[in-house]
Every structure is written in C-alpha cells, then in structure tokens.
Design a protein around this motif. Structure first.
Motif, short mmCIF file in Angstrom:
data_model
loop_
_atom_site.label_atom_id
_atom_site.label_comp_id
_atom_site.label_asym_id
_atom_site.label_seq_id
_atom_site.Cartn_x
_atom_site.Cartn_y
_atom_site.Cartn_z
N VAL A 40 0.93 -1.44 0.03
CA VAL A 40 0.05 0.08 0.21
C VAL A 40 0.61 1.29 -0.15
CG1 VAL A 40 -2.04 -0.89 1.35
CG2 VAL A 40 0.01 -0.17 2.21
N GLU A 41 0.19 2.69 -0.83
CA GLU A 41 0.66 3.53 -0.63
C GLU A 41 0.29 4.24 1.05
OE1 GLU A 41 1.24 7.48 -2.77
OE2 GLU A 41 1.89 5.95 -4.25
N VAL A 42 0.94 4.59 2.09
CA VAL A 42 0.38 5.81 3.32
C VAL A 42 0.85 7.02 2.99
CG1 VAL A 42 0.65 5.01 5.37
CG2 VAL A 42 1.31 3.28 3.92
N GLU A 43 -0.07 7.50 3.43
CA GLU A 43 -0.05 9.15 4.10
C GLU A 43 -0.48 8.93 5.35
OE1 GLU A 43 -2.40 11.95 1.26
OE2 GLU A 43 -1.58 10.92 -0.54
N TRP A 44 1.03 9.58 5.81
CA TRP A 44 0.98 9.50 7.65
C TRP A 44 1.38 10.86 8.69
CZ3 TRP A 44 5.73 10.66 9.54
CH2 TRP A 44 7.03 10.43 8.48
N LEU A 45 0.98 10.81 9.75
CA LEU A 45 1.25 11.26 10.56
C LEU A 45 2.08 10.84 11.91
CD1 LEU A 45 -2.07 13.66 11.14
CD2 LEU A 45 -0.22 14.54 9.92
N GLU A 46 3.26 11.75 11.94
CA GLU A 46 3.47 10.42 13.91
C GLU A 46 3.11 11.36 14.45
OE1 GLU A 46 7.84 10.69 15.41
OE2 GLU A 46 7.41 12.54 14.64
N GLU A 47 1.68 10.47 14.82
CA GLU A 47 0.81 10.82 16.32
C GLU A 47 1.03 9.23 17.48
OE1 GLU A 47 -3.83 10.49 16.05
OE2 GLU A 47 -3.10 12.43 15.03
N ALA A 48 1.68 9.90 18.32
CA ALA A 48 2.03 8.28 19.44
C ALA A 48 0.31 8.28 19.97
CB ALA A 48 3.00 9.42 20.27
N GLY A 49 0.38 7.04 19.95
CA GLY A 49 -1.08 6.43 20.31
C GLY A 49 -1.93 5.67 19.97
N ALA A 50 -1.80 6.53 18.50
CA ALA A 50 -2.67 5.52 17.49
C ALA A 50 -2.80 4.37 17.52
CB ALA A 50 -2.21 6.16 16.15
N GLU A 51 -4.05 3.92 18.73
CA GLU A 51 -3.92 2.09 18.16
C GLU A 51 -2.36 2.07 19.05
OE1 GLU A 51 -6.53 0.16 19.08
OE2 GLU A 51 -7.21 2.33 18.32
N GLY A 52 -1.36 2.61 19.83
CA GLY A 52 -0.83 2.14 20.57
C GLY A 52 0.60 1.98 19.30
N LEU A 53 0.52 2.60 18.49
CA LEU A 53 1.73 3.26 17.07
C LEU A 53 1.65 4.21 16.79
CD1 LEU A 53 0.15 0.33 14.56
CD2 LEU A 53 2.05 0.01 16.06
N PRO A 54 3.55 4.62 16.84
CA PRO A 54 3.50 6.03 17.04
C PRO A 54 3.36 6.36 15.47
CG PRO A 54 5.72 4.42 15.81
CD PRO A 54 4.39 3.39 16.04
N PHE A 55 2.90 6.03 14.82
CA PHE A 55 2.33 7.33 13.57
C PHE A 55 0.64 6.39 13.04
CE2 PHE A 55 6.56 6.09 13.02
CZ PHE A 55 7.74 6.61 12.34
N ARG A 56 0.04 6.94 12.12
CA ARG A 56 -1.15 6.92 11.82
C ARG A 56 -1.43 7.48 10.09
NH1 ARG A 56 -5.52 10.15 11.21
NH2 ARG A 56 -4.23 12.45 12.04
N ALA A 57 -2.16 6.40 9.53
CA ALA A 57 -2.46 7.00 8.47
C ALA A 57 -3.21 7.56 8.23
CB ALA A 57 -2.61 5.67 7.67
N THR A 58 -3.43 9.01 7.28
CA THR A 58 -4.18 9.67 6.63
C THR A 58 -4.71 9.46 5.45
OG1 THR A 58 -2.94 11.71 5.93
CG2 THR A 58 -3.40 11.28 8.35
N ARG A 59 -4.43 8.91 4.76
CA ARG A 59 -4.60 8.16 3.58
C ARG A 59 -3.90 7.16 3.35
NH1 ARG A 59 -4.76 8.94 -2.37
NH2 ARG A 59 -7.02 9.22 -3.09
N VAL A 60 -4.76 5.65 2.80
CA VAL A 60 -4.06 4.58 2.91
C VAL A 60 -4.70 4.08 0.53
CG1 VAL A 60 -3.99 2.59 2.87
CG2 VAL A 60 -3.25 3.79 4.66
N VAL A 61 -3.57 3.63 -0.26
CA VAL A 61 -4.06 3.25 -1.84
C VAL A 61 -3.19 2.19 -1.54
CG1 VAL A 61 -4.24 3.93 -4.20
CG2 VAL A 61 -4.90 5.52 -2.43
N PRO A 62 -4.04 0.71 -1.51
CA PRO A 62 -3.42 -0.49 -2.39
C PRO A 62 -2.96 -0.33 -3.33
CG PRO A 62 -5.94 -0.90 -1.74
CD PRO A 62 -5.56 0.47 -1.39
N ARG A 63 -1.58 -0.55 -3.70
CA ARG A 63 -1.24 -0.77 -4.99
C ARG A 63 -1.09 -2.41 -5.58
NH1 ARG A 63 2.78 3.53 -6.10
NH2 ARG A 63 2.92 2.04 -7.98
N GLU A 64 -2.48 -2.03 -6.34
CA GLU A 64 -2.51 -3.63 -6.82
C GLU A 64 -1.60 -4.19 -8.26
OE1 GLU A 64 -4.42 -5.66 -5.37
OE2 GLU A 64 -5.20 -3.93 -3.96
N ASP A 65 -1.17 -2.19 -8.89
CA ASP A 65 0.09 -2.97 -9.41
C ASP A 65 2.06 -3.82 -8.47
OD1 ASP A 65 0.72 -0.55 -8.25
OD2 ASP A 65 1.50 -0.03 -10.00
N LEU A 66 2.25 -3.92 -7.73
CA LEU A 66 2.65 -3.55 -7.23
C LEU A 66 3.11 -4.82 -6.10
CD1 LEU A 66 4.39 -1.05 -5.52
CD2 LEU A 66 4.94 -1.46 -7.49
#
Length: 85
Positions: free
Chosen positions: A53-79
């Motif tokens: 996937v291609e991920v647009e992300w923010l550094e945001e501690a606490g997002a489900e216990g992970l250091p990053f949170r996605a703001t947009r995700v697009v599956p890359r079927e070509d890959l």
C-alpha cells in the motif's frame, strides 16, 4: 511539530475488532495504524496481510499504540506479488 509524509508499506494484519490495519514500512519504524475510513480504492476498506500500500501518514503517538497514523491509504495492485514471481 508533527511530522508527516508518504511511504510504501506492507499490511501486517487486518483487525476486524478495531476496524483497521497495521502497516510496516522502512520510513515508519514501529508501525502505522490504518483506520478503515482512510482506505481508498476499489472494493471494501478491508486490507489483507501482505498487501502493498501507499500510505500518507502523521507521526501521532497513541494511535492504537503505534507511533504513526495513516491519513490516506491506497492499495498498490500494480505491486502485488503473484505466485511464481
């Protein structure tokens, strides 16, 4: 200041109970939480383990216990990997 960016990553798992996924990428040490609402593309918002996937992300501690949170995700079927190469 909150960092943000774009990275290519791999879906590690989809969590039905939390309605989201965990994505790992070189640029996102520790993992990135992907809520279903930010998944774009054909089909449902559910992602599958191993999917690229291609991920647009923010550094945001606490997002489900992970250091990053996605703001947009697009599956890359070509890959996506296929059997036999």
């Amino acid at each position: 200041m909150t960092r943000s960016g774009t990275a290519q990553g791999t879906v590690i798992r989809w969590d039905d109970a939390r309605n989201g996924a965990i994505v790992e990428a070189y640029d996102l040490p520790g993992g990135c939480w992907v809520p279903a609402a930010v998944v774009h593309g054909e089909g449902s918002a559910a992602l599958r383990a191993g999917q690229i996937v291609e991920v647009e992300w923010l550094e945001e501690a606490g997002a489900e216990g992970l250091p990053f949170r996605a703001t947009r995700v697009v599956p890359r079927e070509d890959l996506q990997a296929t059997l036999g190469g």
